[in-house]
Design a protein around this motif. Structure first.
Motif, PDB file in Angstrom:
ATOM      1  N   ARG A 476       0.829  -1.208   0.000  1.00 19.86           N
ATOM      2  CA  ARG A 476       0.000   0.000   0.000  1.00 19.86           C
ATOM      3  C   ARG A 476       0.864   1.259   0.000  1.00 19.86           C
ATOM      4  N   CYS A 477       0.477   2.257  -0.814  1.00 22.55           N
ATOM      5  CA  CYS A 477       1.188   3.533  -0.820  1.00 22.55           C
ATOM      6  C   CYS A 477       0.225   4.631  -1.229  1.00 22.55           C
ATOM      7  N   THR A 478       0.660   5.859  -1.077  1.00 23.09           N
ATOM      8  CA  THR A 478      -0.128   7.014  -1.516  1.00 23.09           C
ATOM      9  C   THR A 478       0.204   7.318  -2.969  1.00 23.09           C
ATOM     10  N   ASN A 479      -0.834   7.539  -3.760  1.00 18.46           N
ATOM     11  CA  ASN A 479      -0.645   7.886  -5.166  1.00 18.46           C
ATOM     12  C   ASN A 479      -1.358   9.211  -5.430  1.00 18.46           C
ATOM     13  N   ARG A 480      -0.575  10.276  -5.585  1.00 20.98           N
ATOM     14  CA  ARG A 480      -1.145  11.618  -5.754  1.00 20.98           C
ATOM     15  C   ARG A 480      -1.278  12.029  -7.214  1.00 20.98           C
ATOM     16  N   GLU A 481      -1.061  11.103  -8.141  1.00 22.30           N
ATOM     17  CA  GLU A 481      -1.192  11.437  -9.552  1.00 22.30           C
ATOM     18  C   GLU A 481      -2.646  11.776  -9.889  1.00 22.30           C
ATOM     19  N   LEU A 482      -2.831  12.662 -10.865  1.00 18.87           N
ATOM     20  CA  LEU A 482      -4.183  12.958 -11.336  1.00 18.87           C
ATOM     21  C   LEU A 482      -4.794  11.714 -11.966  1.00 18.87           C
ATOM     22  N   GLY A 483      -6.074  11.538 -11.763  1.00 20.24           N
ATOM     23  CA  GLY A 483      -6.761  10.384 -12.330  1.00 20.24           C
ATOM     24  C   GLY A 483      -7.475  10.726 -13.621  1.00 20.24           C
ATOM     25  N   ASP A 598      -8.614  20.335  -8.594  1.00 11.60           N
ATOM     26  CA  ASP A 598      -8.349  19.568  -9.820  1.00 11.60           C
ATOM     27  C   ASP A 598      -8.175  18.082  -9.513  1.00 11.60           C
ATOM     28  N   ARG A 599      -7.499  17.784  -8.424  1.00 16.16           N
ATOM     29  CA  ARG A 599      -7.276  16.372  -8.077  1.00 16.16           C
ATOM     30  C   ARG A 599      -8.588  15.672  -7.736  1.00 16.16           C
ATOM     31  N   VAL A 600      -9.420  16.369  -6.976  1.00 14.18           N
ATOM     32  CA  VAL A 600     -10.706  15.753  -6.610  1.00 14.18           C
ATOM     33  C   VAL A 600     -11.562  15.560  -7.857  1.00 14.18           C
ATOM     34  N   LEU A 601     -11.556  16.547  -8.746  1.00 12.02           N
ATOM     35  CA  LEU A 601     -12.361  16.426  -9.964  1.00 12.02           C
ATOM     36  C   LEU A 601     -11.857  15.311 -10.873  1.00 12.02           C
ATOM     37  N   SER A 602     -10.575  14.946 -10.745  1.00 12.55           N
ATOM     38  CA  SER A 602     -10.035  13.858 -11.566  1.00 12.55           C
ATOM     39  C   SER A 602     -10.284  12.491 -10.952  1.00 12.55           C
ATOM     40  N   SER A 603     -10.959  12.458  -9.816  1.00 11.07           N
ATOM     41  CA  SER A 603     -11.164  11.208  -9.083  1.00 11.07           C
ATOM     42  C   SER A 603     -12.338  10.414  -9.624  1.00 11.07           C
ATOM     43  N   SER A 604     -12.245   9.101  -9.428  1.00  8.18           N
ATOM     44  CA  SER A 604     -13.391   8.240  -9.732  1.00  8.18           C
ATOM     45  C   SER A 604     -14.418   8.320  -8.611  1.00  8.18           C
ATOM     46  N   ALA A 605     -13.945   8.532  -7.392  1.00  7.69           N
ATOM     47  CA  ALA A 605     -14.830   8.607  -6.230  1.00  7.69           C
ATOM     48  C   ALA A 605     -14.070   9.178  -5.052  1.00  7.69           C
ATOM     49  N   ARG A 691      -9.217   9.856  -1.625  1.00  3.00           N
ATOM     50  CA  ARG A 691      -9.502  10.127  -3.035  1.00  3.00           C
ATOM     51  C   ARG A 691      -9.126   8.896  -3.844  1.00  3.00           C
ATOM     52  N   LEU A 692     -10.085   8.326  -4.581  1.00  2.21           N
ATOM     53  CA  LEU A 692      -9.864   7.116  -5.365  1.00  2.21           C
ATOM     54  C   LEU A 692      -9.827   7.472  -6.846  1.00  2.21           C
ATOM     55  N   SER A 693      -8.849   6.942  -7.547  1.00  4.99           N
ATOM     56  CA  SER A 693      -8.749   7.288  -8.966  1.00  4.99           C
ATOM     57  C   SER A 693      -8.084   6.179  -9.758  1.00  4.99           C
ATOM     58  N   CYS A 694      -8.304   6.240 -11.046  1.00  8.50           N
ATOM     59  CA  CYS A 694      -7.573   5.389 -11.979  1.00  8.50           C
ATOM     60  C   CYS A 694      -6.386   6.219 -12.461  1.00  8.50           C
ATOM     61  N   ALA A 695      -5.203   5.905 -11.981  1.00  7.71           N
ATOM     62  CA  ALA A 695      -4.015   6.711 -12.275  1.00  7.71           C
ATOM     63  C   ALA A 695      -2.819   5.795 -12.424  1.00  7.71           C
ATOM     64  N   PRO A 696      -1.776   6.262 -13.122  1.00  5.74           N
ATOM     65  CA  PRO A 696      -0.562   5.438 -13.255  1.00  5.74           C
ATOM     66  C   PRO A 696       0.050   5.160 -11.892  1.00  5.74           C
ATOM     67  N   LYS A 697       0.589   3.975 -11.729  1.00 10.78           N
ATOM     68  CA  LYS A 697       1.269   3.659 -10.475  1.00 10.78           C
ATOM     69  C   LYS A 697       2.548   4.480 -10.392  1.00 10.78           C
ATOM     70  N   ASN A 698       2.774   5.069  -9.197  1.00 11.67           N
ATOM     71  CA  ASN A 698       3.988   5.873  -9.072  1.00 11.67           C
ATOM     72  C   ASN A 698       5.085   5.149  -8.296  1.00 11.67           C
ATOM     73  N   GLY A 699       4.730   4.105  -7.542  1.00 12.29           N
ATOM     74  CA  GLY A 699       5.735   3.281  -6.878  1.00 12.29           C
ATOM     75  C   GLY A 699       6.594   4.025  -5.870  1.00 12.29           C
ATOM     76  N   ILE A 700       6.088   5.151  -5.297  1.00 12.18           N
ATOM     77  CA  ILE A 700       6.859   5.904  -4.304  1.00 12.18           C
ATOM     78  C   ILE A 700       6.300   5.598  -2.925  1.00 12.18           C
ATOM     79  N   TYR A 701       7.172   5.131  -2.048  1.00 14.21           N
ATOM     80  CA  TYR A 701       6.764   4.757  -0.704  1.00 14.21           C
ATOM     81  C   TYR A 701       7.334   5.748   0.297  1.00 14.21           C
ATOM     82  N   SER A 702       6.506   6.157   1.248  1.00 13.36           N
ATOM     83  CA  SER A 702       6.954   7.117   2.248  1.00 13.36           C
ATOM     84  C   SER A 702       8.037   6.510   3.126  1.00 13.36           C
TER      85      SER A 702
END
Length: 713
Positions: A476-483, A598-605, A691-702
Motif C-alpha cells: 500500500r502507498c499514496t498515489n497523488r497522480e491525477l486520475g 483539480d485532483r478531486v475532480l479527476s477522481s473516480s470517487a 480520493r480514489l482514482s484510476c491513475a498510473p502507479k507511481n511506486g513511491i513509498y513514504s
C-alpha cells in the motif's frame, strides 16, 4: 516663448468638443491614429472582468500639438484601469487609487525627469508639478531621455510632453521659471510630497525651509552610489534640513556661489568619505579638467526607481522614516556569487523508495525465530499512513503483546484532541494484526483511549488468515497522480463498503459527478484557508521533505506529490510566509485551492470513513476501517490519496476558531457543507477522506522511522 506641452482632450458626446475635433479633421497636416479596438479587446480580457461601466465609458480623442497627431484612446477610468493592470499585485487596486490622489512636486528636471517619468509610468500620483528654468542642451542627453529635437526646449516642458504621451489624463503643472521667491508659494500650495533634484544649493535649502514650514516631506536622490535622503518634515516639523549634517544653514547665505565654492558644502552634505572613488576623484578636477561633477544615465534611472519605491511607501502608509541609504550597484556587483541550487540531487532511495514495495518477511520461513517475527509485526505497524507522515505512535513488544500508543509529541494544529493521531494508531494496529495473523500468532486485541494492545502467541498454522491482505499492507502507498475520472466499478465499491463495515466504520462513497464537484469546491476552499493561516501554512510546509532536508524518515517527499516542474516552481513561491501574508491581505488566492480541486475532480470517487462517535476509541476504530479500505482499494488496483481538509477533526465552533482565528467561521461553514453532502449525523465523526482514482502507479513509498527508534516515549 512659452512652449506647448499640454494635450487637448476631446469627448465627442460634448457638442462643442465634437465640433472642435471635426475642425481638426480638416487639417491635412495632422496624423490621426485609432487603435481603440485593440484597447477595448485588452480591457475585455482582463481578469477579473471589468465592470460594465468601464466597458461602456465614452472614448476620447487626444491632440498632441507638438506631435501634430490626434490619437483615439479609452475614456479616463477605463484607460487607467487597463494601463496600470500589470502593476497588480505589486500595487493593489486600492493602493493604486490611494497613490493616484497624491500631488507631487519635483524641482530640477535633469535627475528629476527620470523620477517624474517613473512616477507617471507606475501611476502613483494624480498630479505632477514640475519646476525647472533651464533648457535642454546636448550635454544633458547623457542622462535625460530626450532627443536632439528637444534641444533648446525647457526641461520641464520636455518631461511634461513625454509624460502626456504615456498618460494624457495625468495632471501636469509646470513652472518654467524654476523655484524663486516669486514662484515658491504657488508651487508648494497643495503638495503632498516634494522631490528635490536641483543643482543650486540655495534653492535646495530654500525648498526645504518651505517644505518644513508646511510640513511636507522631502525626498532627494543623489546619483553617486544610489544615495537616497528622506526628510519627514510632516512627522518631524522641527527636524533640521539635510538631517543637520551642515549644521545651522540658511538659504540666503548660499546665493550666487560658483561651482568651486559649492564643492566643500556638497562634500559635507554627501559625506566625502562615502563617495565612490570615481566621484571623489572627479571632485578634485571640477573647474580644472571637467566643468562640473559627473552623472551617468544608468545611475539617474536607478534614482527614478528608488524614489518611486519611497513614494509607494509614503502613499500607502508603509514604513518610511527620515534617514539616508545608499543603493550601490557597484557594491552589489562586487558580491556576485553562484546561487545555491534550489533543487539538489535526490537522496539515495530509502527502504522501498526505489519503486518496489519495502522488504518484508515470508511467514512460511521456518528458520525465523520469535524475535524476527515480532520485528516483522512492528515493521508492518510502522507502514501505516499518518497525517503528514508524522508517524505519531510508539511501538513496543515484550514477545507476548505488541503495544501501539500515541506519541503526543508528534501532533499538529489539525490534530485536534489527538483525533488524527488516534486514526493513525488504529491504522498501525490494523497492520500489526494483519502481520500477526499471517504468522498465525494473532490471539486478540484490546483498544483503549491510549492505544491498542495486540496479544501474540505461539505460531499456530490453524490461526493463519488470508496472507493476501498482508501483501496489501506491505504494498500500500499514496498515489497523488491525477486520475482519469473513470467511474468506480460497482464490485469495488461494494468491497470498500464491506471493508469499512468489518472494522466498525462506515464508508460513504461519493461517485456522482455533481457530488464530487461540490466536494472539490469545499476541499479546495479549505486548502486555501490552510495556506493563508500562518501557523497552518508553517506546519503544512514543515511536513515536506526536499532532497537533502534533515529528518528524512518522516514527512512527505516533494517527489511524491505528483506535480510537474512548473508546479514545483510554484511550490517554492507559495511556501514563503511573506507571499502568503500579502495574498491574505489582498483577500485573493483562489489558485491556492485549485490543485486540490483539480485532483478531486479527476477522481473516480471519494470515500469518507465515518465512525459512530467521537471518543478516542471511535477514532482508533476509524483508523482500522480506513486502513482496511485503503488496502482493499490497493489490491483492486485503485490509486488512493488521503485528503485532510483543515476542518477534518474540528467539531465545535471553538475548535474551528482554534484552527484559524480569522477564518474559523469559514472553516465551520465548509465543514457543515461537507457533512451535509455526506448526509452524516452530528453524532458521527469523520476518520479520513480518501480520493480514489484510476491513475498510473507511481511506486513511491513514504520513508519510515526505524522500528528501533519507535519505543515507548
Amino acid at each position: 516663448m512659452t512652449e506647448v506641452w499640454q494635450p487637448v482632450i476631446f469627448d465627442k458626446t460634448d457638442a462643442a468638443q465634437c465640433a472642435a475635433l471635426k475642425e481638426l479633421e480638416q487639417d491635412t497636416s495632422l496624423t490621426f491614429l485609432d487603435e481603440r479596438e485593440t484597447q477595448r479587446n485588452g480591457l475585455r480580457t482582463l481578469l477579473p472582468s471589468p465592470e460594465q461601466s468601464l466597458l461602456e465609458e465614452n472614448d476620447r480623442w487626444v491632440y498632441f500639438p507638438w506631435r501634430k497627431t490626434v490619437v483615439a484612446v479609452l475614456g479616463p477610468t477605463a484607460f487607467r484601469h487597463l494601463r496600470l493592470d500589470r502593476n497588480r499585485n505589486k500595487i493593489t487596486r486600492s493602493e493604486q487609487d490611494s497613490l493616484g490622489d497624491l500631488t507631487i512636486g519635483i524641482i530640477g528636471l535633469s535627475v528629476g525627469h527620470a523620477i517624474a517619468h517613473t512616477l507617471a509610468l507606475e501611476g502613483i500620483c494624480g498630479t505632477l508639478r514640475l519646476a525647472d528654468f533651464d533648457d535642454i542642451e546636448l550635454s544633458n542627453l547623457n542622462r535625460i531621455p530626450a532627443s536632439i529635437l528637444d534641444l533648446g526646449i525647457n526641461k520641464a516642458v520636455v518631461a511634461a510632453r513625454r509624460i502626456a504621451e504615456i498618460d494624457p489624463y495625468l495632471r501636469i503643472e509646470i513652472v518654467e521659471d524654476g523655484i524663486t521667491e516669486d514662484t515658491i508659494d504657488g508651487f508648494f500650495d497643495g503638495l503632498d510630497l516634494l522631490v528635490e533634484e536641483c543643482d543650486s544649493l540655495d534653492v535646495k535649502v530654500l525648498a526645504r525651509e518651505a517644505a518644513r514650514s508646511r510640513r511636507i516631506p522631502v525626498l532627494m536622490e543623489t546619483s553617486d552610489r544610489g544615495l537616497l535622503d528622506v526628510e519627514r518634515f510632516d512627522l518631524e516639523p522641527e527636524r533640521p534640513v539635510f538631517h543637520g549634517v551642515l549644521g545651522e544653514i540658511d538659504s540666503t547665505g548660499l546665493r550666487g556661489l560658483g561651482t568651486r565654492d559649492k564643492i566643500p558644502i556638497v562634500l559635507d552634505q554627501l559625506d566625502a568619505a562615502l563617495l565612490s572613488a570615481r566621484m571623489a576623484a572627479s571632485m578634485v578636477e571640477v573647474s580644472e579638467t571637467i566643468e562640473t561633477w559627473p552623472q551617468l544615465g544608468g545611475d539617474v534611472q536607478l534614482g527614478g526607481a528608488t524614489v518611486a519605491a519611497a513614494v509607494r511607501r509614503f502613499g500607502t502608509g508603509a514604513h518610511l522614516p527620515s534617514g539616508r541609504i545608499r543603493i550601490d550597484l557597484e557594491t552589489h556587483l562586487d558580491a556576485l556569487a553562484s546561487p545555491h541550487p534550489t533543487r539538489t540531487e535526490e537522496l539515495p532511495p530509502a527502504d522501498g523508495a526505489d519503486g518496489s514495495p519495502p522488504s518484508s518477511f515470508d511467514p512460511d520461513d521456518a528458520v525465523l525465530d520469535e524475535a524476527v517475527l515480532d520485528e516483522a509485526v512492528l515493521d508492518a505497524a510502522r507502514r501505516a499512513p499518518s497525517g503528514g507522515n508524522s508517524q505519531p505512535w510508539t511501538l513496543s513488544t515484550d514477545g507476548r503483546t505488541v503495544a501501539i500508543g500515541i506519541d503526543r509529541s508528534r501532533t499538529s494544529t489539525l490534530d485536534i484532541g489527538f483525533r488524527g493521531s488516534c486514526v493513525a494508531v488504529g491504522a498501525a494496529a490494523f497492520n500489526a494484526r494483519v502481520a500477526a495473523a499471517a504468522q498465525g500468532r494473532f490471539f486478540g486485541e484490546r483498544i483503549t483511549d491510549h492505544g491498542v494492545e495486540i496479544a501474540l502467541g505461539e505460531r499456530d498454522s490453524g490461526n493463519i488468515t488470508d496472507r493476501r491482505l498482508l501483501d496489501g499492507v506491505v504494498g500500500r502507498c499514496t498515489n497523488r497522480e491525477l486520475g482519469t475520472a473513470e467511474p468506480l466499478d460497482a464490485g469495488v465499491a461494494a468491497d470498500l463498503v464491506a471493508a469499512a463495515a468489518s472494522e466498525g466504520g462506515r464508508a460513504v462513497l461519493l461517485t456522482a459527478r455533481e457530488s464530487i464537484s461540490v466536494a472539490a469546491d469545499v476541499l479546495g476552499d479549505a486548502d486555501r484557508i490552510r495556506y493563508l493561516t500562518p501557523h497552518l501554512h508553517r506546519e503544512m510546509f514543515s511536513e515536506l521533505r526536499w532532497p537533502g532536508d534533515p529528518d528524512p524518515n518522516r514527512g512527505i517527499e516533494v517527489s511524491s506529490l505528483g506535480i510537474d516542474d512548473a508546479d514545483l516552481s510554484k511550490l517554492e513561491i507559495v511556501k514563503r510566509p511573506d507571499v502568503m501574508a500579502l495574498v491574505d491581505a489582498w483577500d485573493t488566492g483562489a489558485a491556492l485551492g485549485s490543485d486540490m480541486r483539480d485532483r478531486v475532480l479527476s477522481s473516480s470517487a471519494l470515500v469518507v470513513i465515518v465512525v459512530p462517535g467521537s471518543t478516542a476509541e471511535h477514532y482508533i476504530r476509524g483508523g482500522y476501517a480506513t486502513e482496511n479500505v485503503w488496502v482493499t482499494a490497493h489490491l483492486r488496483g485503485i490509486a488512493v490519496q488521503p485528503v485532510s481538509p483543515a476542518f477534518l477533526y474540528a467539531r465545535t465552533p471553538e475548535e474551528h476558531q482554534q484552527l484559524s482565528m480569522h477564518r474559523g467561521e469559514a472553516l465551520q461553514e465548509l465543514n457543515s457543507r461537507f457533512r451535509a453532502l455526506l448526509d452524516i449525523t452530528d453524532v458521527e465523526s469523520i476518520a479520513l477522506v480518501l480520493r480514489l482514482s484510476c491513475a498510473p502507479k507511481n511506486g513511491i513509498y513514504s520513508r519510515r522511522v526505524p522500528v528501533s527508534a519507535l519505543g515507548s516515549g
